[in-house]
Design a protein around this motif. Structure first.
Motif, mmCIF file in Angstrom:
data_model
loop_
_atom_site.group_PDB
_atom_site.id
_atom_site.type_symbol
_atom_site.label_atom_id
_atom_site.label_comp_id
_atom_site.label_asym_id
_atom_site.label_seq_id
_atom_site.Cartn_x
_atom_site.Cartn_y
_atom_site.Cartn_z
ATOM 1 N N ARG A 82 -2.623 -6.045 3.315
ATOM 2 C CA ARG A 82 -1.187 -5.982 4.617
ATOM 3 C C ARG A 82 -2.680 -6.567 5.798
ATOM 4 N NH1 ARG A 82 0.480 -0.340 5.089
ATOM 5 N NH2 ARG A 82 -1.597 0.187 6.088
ATOM 6 N N GLU A 89 5.106 4.043 9.590
ATOM 7 C CA GLU A 89 4.848 2.347 8.763
ATOM 8 C C GLU A 89 5.445 1.137 8.989
ATOM 9 O OE1 GLU A 89 1.840 3.644 7.130
ATOM 10 O OE2 GLU A 89 2.862 1.961 6.235
ATOM 11 N N VAL A 117 -6.171 1.298 10.370
ATOM 12 C CA VAL A 117 -7.202 1.413 9.209
ATOM 13 C C VAL A 117 -8.597 1.382 9.422
ATOM 14 C CG1 VAL A 117 -7.258 -0.119 6.807
ATOM 15 C CG2 VAL A 117 -5.016 -0.086 7.870
ATOM 16 N N ARG A 175 -1.705 -0.137 14.519
ATOM 17 C CA ARG A 175 -1.699 0.635 12.752
ATOM 18 C C ARG A 175 -3.167 0.778 12.922
ATOM 19 N NH1 ARG A 175 1.313 0.370 8.540
ATOM 20 N NH2 ARG A 175 2.474 -1.505 9.369
ATOM 21 N N PRO A 189 0.897 -1.300 -0.194
ATOM 22 C CA PRO A 189 -0.261 -0.126 0.038
ATOM 23 C C PRO A 189 0.699 1.117 0.520
ATOM 24 C CG PRO A 189 -0.220 -0.982 2.021
ATOM 25 C CD PRO A 189 0.905 -2.281 1.143
ATOM 26 N N LEU A 248 -4.424 -2.131 1.412
ATOM 27 C CA LEU A 248 -4.367 -2.165 2.393
ATOM 28 C C LEU A 248 -5.162 -3.636 3.862
ATOM 29 C CD1 LEU A 248 -6.000 1.511 2.996
ATOM 30 C CD2 LEU A 248 -3.481 0.942 3.776
ATOM 31 N N TRP A 294 -5.898 -0.180 -3.955
ATOM 32 C CA TRP A 294 -5.229 0.817 -2.698
ATOM 33 C C TRP A 294 -5.681 0.062 -1.674
ATOM 34 C CZ3 TRP A 294 -5.566 4.717 1.413
ATOM 35 C CH2 TRP A 294 -4.734 4.927 1.851
#
Length: 223
Positions: A116, A212, A184, A182, A98, A113, A109
């Motif tokens: 990931r 990141e 999202v 993280r 991403p 995500l 994209w």
């Protein structure tokens, strides 16, 4: 038996995608021997036994017990999980990245995500399962039906500002002993619920997000 197991090894992924072996995995939601499975899925016992050995070799099924039937001893197996997810790490050379082309309005994209997310949570689950520990996670699943594209654009704008504010308030780059997480947030139209609509103009990329990289990625966090 686990609720969900993550397949990270390419060879295990290949084994699970074989049509016969996937049928065996589904049938082994309940313990069974090669002879029992042969009757369940309509295949010769010798063929089932071969595929069982391959699945066991890749950790997708496990030996449960031996049962005697007359002069015959049967080995009973069970799937290691009720369902399986193949991690993008199984295709590491071509797995989506991403960070390669970030675009908040790109469906591809968003898919990257999601890939990931599967890879990172899968890694956490694998490590935690080996250590016999739980993974500290939290998820929100909601459905939003917008009356118009303008409403959807306004929602995205408000959501972006709210998340940016929260991240900016709690992110502490210099915290000693801190753990990087993280966040999202994904929004997509529910498939089959009306026609596809054009994407609205979106807000600029969100500032103040967490870095990141995480030096402790893959480790269990009980805090």
């Amino acid at each position: 038996m686990l609720d969900v197991a993550v397949i990270e090894e390419p060879a295990a992924a290949e084994a699970s995608l074989d049509p016969i072996r996937s049928r065996i995995l589904a049938a082994l939601a309940e313990p069974g021997s090669a002879a029992m499975l042969a009757a369940r899925i309509g295949l010769p016992r010798q063929k089932v036994n071969y595929h069982l050995k391959e699945l066991e070799r890749h950790g997708l099924v496990e030996f449960v017990e031996e049962r005697r039937k007359g002069n015959v001893t049967e080995r009973v197996y069970q799937a290691t999980a009720e369902s399986y997810v193949i991690s993008p790490s199984a295709l590491a050379a071509v797995s989506p990245d991403p960070s390669r082309a970030p675009d908040q309005l790109s469906a591809r994209w968003l898919l990257a995500l999601g890939a990931r997310l599967v890879q990172e949570v899968g890694s956490l689950l694998t490590g935690a399962t080996r250590a016999q520990r739980r993974v500290a996670t939290f998820g929100i699943d909601a459905r939003v039906r917008f009356a118009s594209a303008a409403d959807r654009a306004a929602f995205v704008e408000e959501l972006t500002q709210a998340v940016a504010g929260l991240v900016g308030r709690y992110h502490d780059e210099a915290a000693a002993g801190g753990r990087t997480h993280r966040l999202v947030v994904g929004l997509h139209q529910v498939p089959g619920d009306g026609g596809m609509t054009a994407a609205p103009a979106g807000p600029p990329p969100m500032a103040g997000t967490a870095p990141e990289s995480d030096p402790e990625a893959g480790q269990e966090d009980q805090r």
